[in-house]
Design a protein around this motif. Structure first.
Motif, PDB file in Angstrom:
ATOM      1  N   THR A  18      11.886  -1.433 -15.151  1.00 49.45           N
ATOM      2  CA  THR A  18      11.894   0.170 -15.263  1.00 49.45           C
ATOM      3  C   THR A  18      10.450   0.322 -14.511  1.00 49.45           C
ATOM      4  N   ILE A  19      10.584   1.296 -13.472  1.00 49.33           N
ATOM      5  CA  ILE A  19       9.247   1.677 -12.823  1.00 49.33           C
ATOM      6  C   ILE A  19       9.053   2.922 -12.547  1.00 49.33           C
ATOM      7  N   ILE A  50      12.599   8.840  -3.923  1.00 48.47           N
ATOM      8  CA  ILE A  50      14.017   8.352  -2.946  1.00 48.47           C
ATOM      9  C   ILE A  50      13.554   7.359  -2.079  1.00 48.47           C
ATOM     10  N   PHE A  51      12.191   7.164  -1.837  1.00 44.80           N
ATOM     11  CA  PHE A  51      11.875   6.430  -0.686  1.00 44.80           C
ATOM     12  C   PHE A  51      11.724   4.889  -1.372  1.00 44.80           C
ATOM     13  N   LEU A  52      11.440   4.716  -2.639  1.00 42.69           N
ATOM     14  CA  LEU A  52      11.501   3.610  -3.507  1.00 42.69           C
ATOM     15  C   LEU A  52      12.769   2.928  -3.680  1.00 42.69           C
ATOM     16  N   GLN A  53      13.699   4.127  -3.809  1.00 42.78           N
ATOM     17  CA  GLN A  53      15.111   3.827  -4.212  1.00 42.78           C
ATOM     18  C   GLN A  53      15.874   3.128  -2.918  1.00 42.78           C
ATOM     19  N   VAL A  69      13.858  -4.869  -1.850  1.00 43.10           N
ATOM     20  CA  VAL A  69      12.783  -5.554  -1.558  1.00 43.10           C
ATOM     21  C   VAL A  69      11.909  -5.698  -2.682  1.00 43.10           C
ATOM     22  N   ILE A  70      11.629  -4.602  -3.350  1.00 48.32           N
ATOM     23  CA  ILE A  70      10.853  -4.555  -4.564  1.00 48.32           C
ATOM     24  C   ILE A  70      11.017  -5.566  -5.412  1.00 48.32           C
ATOM     25  N   PRO A 102       0.932  -1.124   0.097  1.00 47.29           N
ATOM     26  CA  PRO A 102      -0.065   0.084   0.135  1.00 47.29           C
ATOM     27  C   PRO A 102       0.946   1.126   0.073  1.00 47.29           C
ATOM     28  N   ARG A 103       1.910   1.287   0.778  1.00 45.00           N
ATOM     29  CA  ARG A 103       2.887   2.530   0.704  1.00 45.00           C
ATOM     30  C   ARG A 103       3.236   3.050  -0.783  1.00 45.00           C
TER      31      ARG A 103
END
Length: 168
Positions: free
Chosen positions: A76-77, A85-88, A93-94, A48-49
């Motif tokens: 590629t997302i 920055i948070f996804l990086q 984990v992703i 959900p984040r």
């Protein structure tokens, strides 16, 4: 009697998946996706984040025999604004979640691009209530019906349709 086998004929309707699959398959293949499964389950894969602000854009598979590209593919997302920055920080984990979803270690790298993400998840959102004018128009249409649950349901439905026409 013909030597050709008879074609199976269907009566009734076809499932939308049978029709849309043929249309969307070439587009997905061009973007590196074998099927729409990852795209459809994206919110469950990333959680959900990041579900509302990210989307898988494409998968780039290494060329056969390319010695400079060891390992697997690059996912590629698309990510909106500050969530990049948070996804990086969560990229490993992703990547593990995507590989677990696919069932094998297909993705070796994740590449992020900051771009708008089309909103596809409208679950839980409701349209605004119909205007008094839309309600009046619907009531005029069902005025000849006798009072009861059917009339009430048709009036609500008609008001929603009139409201949608007003909004567009």
């Amino acid at each position: 009697m013909s030597d050709r086998p008879e074609r199976e004929r269907r009566s009734g309707t076809l499932p939308i998946a049978a029709v849309i699959g043929k249309v969307i398959a070439p587009v997905l293949a061009k973007r590196g996706f074998a099927s729409a499964d990852l795209i459809g389950a994206w919110s469950a894969v990333v959680g959900p984040r990041f579900a509302a602000t990210t989307a898988p854009d494409k998968i780039t598979w290494p060329r056969r025999g390319a010695a400079d590209e060891p390992g697997g593919a690059t996912l590629t997302i698309r990510v909106e604004g500050a969530d990049a920055i948070f996804l990086q920080h969560e990229a490993s984990v992703i990547r593990e979640r995507v590989n677990a979803f696919l069932g094998f270690a297909a993705i070796a790298r994740i590449k992020l691009i900051q771009a708008p993400v089309a909103r596809t998840d409208t679950a839980g959102t409701r349209p605004p209530p119909p205007s008094p004018r839309a309600k009046a128009a619907a009531e005029a249409l069902v005025g000849d019906l006798e009072p009861g649950p059917l009339r009430d349901a048709l009036a609500r439905w008609g008001a929603a349709v009139h409201a949608e026409v007003e909004r567009s």
